[in-house]
Scaffold this motif. Structure first.
Motif, short mmCIF file in Angstrom:
data_model
loop_
_atom_site.label_atom_id
_atom_site.label_comp_id
_atom_site.label_asym_id
_atom_site.label_seq_id
_atom_site.Cartn_x
_atom_site.Cartn_y
_atom_site.Cartn_z
N LEU A 51 7.30 -2.09 2.94
CA LEU A 51 5.95 -3.16 3.93
C LEU A 51 6.40 -4.68 2.62
N ASP A 52 6.08 -5.60 3.75
CA ASP A 52 5.80 -7.48 2.85
C ASP A 52 5.22 -6.78 1.38
N PRO A 53 6.09 -8.27 0.48
CA PRO A 53 6.20 -7.97 -1.22
C PRO A 53 4.59 -8.42 -1.15
N GLY A 62 -13.99 -8.12 0.61
CA GLY A 62 -13.59 -8.28 -0.96
C GLY A 62 -12.30 -6.66 -0.90
N PHE A 63 -11.18 -6.95 -0.45
CA PHE A 63 -10.61 -5.66 -0.38
C PHE A 63 -8.82 -7.10 -0.48
N LYS A 64 -7.68 -5.98 -0.63
CA LYS A 64 -6.03 -6.62 -0.40
C LYS A 64 -5.09 -5.36 0.01
N ILE A 65 -4.16 -5.67 0.22
CA ILE A 65 -3.62 -4.57 0.89
C ILE A 65 -2.43 -4.67 1.37
N ARG A 66 -1.15 -4.71 0.99
CA ARG A 66 0.17 -4.49 1.28
C ARG A 66 -0.17 -3.84 2.88
N LEU A 67 0.45 -4.70 4.04
CA LEU A 67 1.22 -4.25 5.13
C LEU A 67 2.47 -4.01 5.56
N PRO A 68 2.48 -3.25 6.47
CA PRO A 68 4.43 -3.54 7.11
C PRO A 68 5.00 -5.01 7.39
N LYS A 69 5.82 -5.13 7.25
CA LYS A 69 6.54 -5.86 7.45
C LYS A 69 6.32 -6.56 9.02
N ASP A 70 6.10 -7.64 9.33
CA ASP A 70 6.19 -8.38 10.56
C ASP A 70 4.72 -7.62 11.42
N TRP A 71 3.95 -7.41 10.67
CA TRP A 71 2.64 -6.45 11.59
C TRP A 71 1.74 -7.91 11.22
N ARG A 72 1.41 -7.65 12.56
CA ARG A 72 0.50 -8.65 13.42
C ARG A 72 -1.31 -8.77 12.18
N VAL A 73 -2.21 -10.33 12.30
CA VAL A 73 -3.60 -9.81 11.15
C VAL A 73 -4.14 -10.37 12.62
N PHE A 179 3.50 7.72 10.68
CA PHE A 179 3.03 7.99 9.56
C PHE A 179 3.15 7.34 7.71
N ASP A 180 3.93 7.63 7.41
CA ASP A 180 4.69 7.32 6.81
C ASP A 180 4.11 6.12 5.93
N LEU A 181 3.93 5.14 6.93
CA LEU A 181 4.11 3.78 7.42
C LEU A 181 2.61 3.18 6.97
N ILE A 186 -1.60 2.27 3.47
CA ILE A 186 -3.29 2.13 2.74
C ILE A 186 -3.31 2.52 0.49
N GLN A 187 -2.21 2.97 0.67
CA GLN A 187 -2.15 3.56 -0.97
C GLN A 187 -1.94 2.42 -1.48
N THR A 188 -2.17 0.83 -0.59
CA THR A 188 -1.41 -0.61 -1.57
C THR A 188 -3.14 -0.66 -1.84
N PHE A 189 -4.39 -0.10 -0.74
CA PHE A 189 -5.43 -1.11 -0.57
C PHE A 189 -6.08 -1.08 -2.01
N GLU A 190 -6.37 -2.77 -2.57
CA GLU A 190 -7.60 -2.22 -4.32
C GLU A 190 -8.90 -2.78 -3.89
N PHE A 191 -9.54 -2.90 -3.89
CA PHE A 191 -10.47 -3.86 -4.50
C PHE A 191 -10.71 -4.75 -5.39
N LEU A 192 -11.16 -6.25 -4.50
CA LEU A 192 -11.32 -7.20 -4.91
C LEU A 192 -12.62 -7.59 -6.19
N GLN A 193 -11.93 -7.88 -7.49
CA GLN A 193 -13.03 -8.04 -8.60
C GLN A 193 -14.51 -8.33 -7.80
N ILE A 194 -15.89 -8.06 -7.92
CA ILE A 194 -16.97 -8.52 -8.13
C ILE A 194 -17.45 -9.75 -8.78
#
Length: 194
Positions: A51-53, A62-73, A179-181, A186-194
């Motif tokens: 994953l990208d650091p 209202g969320f943040k997440i770490r993505l696989p390295k070099d994936w497009r958004v 699947f593991d990626l 997805i396990q890094t998904f976090e909600f931003l503070q409201i």
């Protein structure tokens, strides 16, 4: 990219290049291991290293997440819905996060509505359902096959008046590779503070 909206419920994005030949996969479904694992097991250090650091942050949703390295958004806003598509360079695997109003439904009611919309598709086959916790919030999982070739797994989380729909998709033959990626990200998904 092709944006696919199923009714007002199951929001997901599919790159048309992910599905080269729908009839390429034949015979019974491969291992059911991916669904049985859910998204709850611990993540290995090699998966974290893939994953990208840095976090991708979407303040509108209202969320943040770490993505696989070099994936497009690709950020998409259409008909009042917010979505973000994440894909690899080959576009043979993608996942996305969509945000839409629940219309006052709780998680279980929204999930059932979403499931019925998916089941209404002629080319959708339900494989299974489950539960998980993502970002500290209970979620529901629906796992299925689209066009007899594309494995689609959705996690639905309700926070406030909005549903977050996390969808992973790849061809059945590439599921083990990605699947593991998907799970690590997805396990890094976090909600931003409201």
């Amino acid at each position: 990219a092709k944006l696919v909206l199923i009714g007002l419920g199951a929001l997901y994005f599919i790159y048309t290049s992910v599905f080269p030949i729908y009839g390429a996969i034949s015979g019974p479904l491969e291992s059911y291991r991916a669904f049985q694992r859910g998204f709850q097991e611990s993540i290995s250090s090699s998966e974290i290293e893939a994953l990208d650091p840095n976090f991708y942050v979407n303040e509108n949703a209202g969320f943040k997440i770490r993505l696989p390295k070099d994936w497009r958004v690709e950020e998409v806003e259409e008909a009042g819905l917010i979505g973000v598509i994440f894909s690899n360079a080959l576009k043979d695997a993608s996942f996305n996060i969509g945000l839409q109003p629940t219309g006052g439904l709780d998680l279980d009611a929204y999930f059932e509505k979403n499931k019925q919309e998916l089941l209404g598709l002629e080319d959708y086959e339900l494989i299974g359902e489950g539960e998980t916790v993502i970002g500290g919030i209970r979620g529901r999982i629906i796992d299925g096959m689209l066009y007899n070739a594309v494995r689609i797994k959705q996690i639905v989380i309700v926070r406030g008046d909005n549903a977050y729909i996390i969808t992973t998709g790849t061809t059945e033959d590439l599921l083990e590779e990605y699947f593991d990626l998907f799970e690590a990200s997805i396990q890094t998904f976090e909600f931003l503070q409201i």
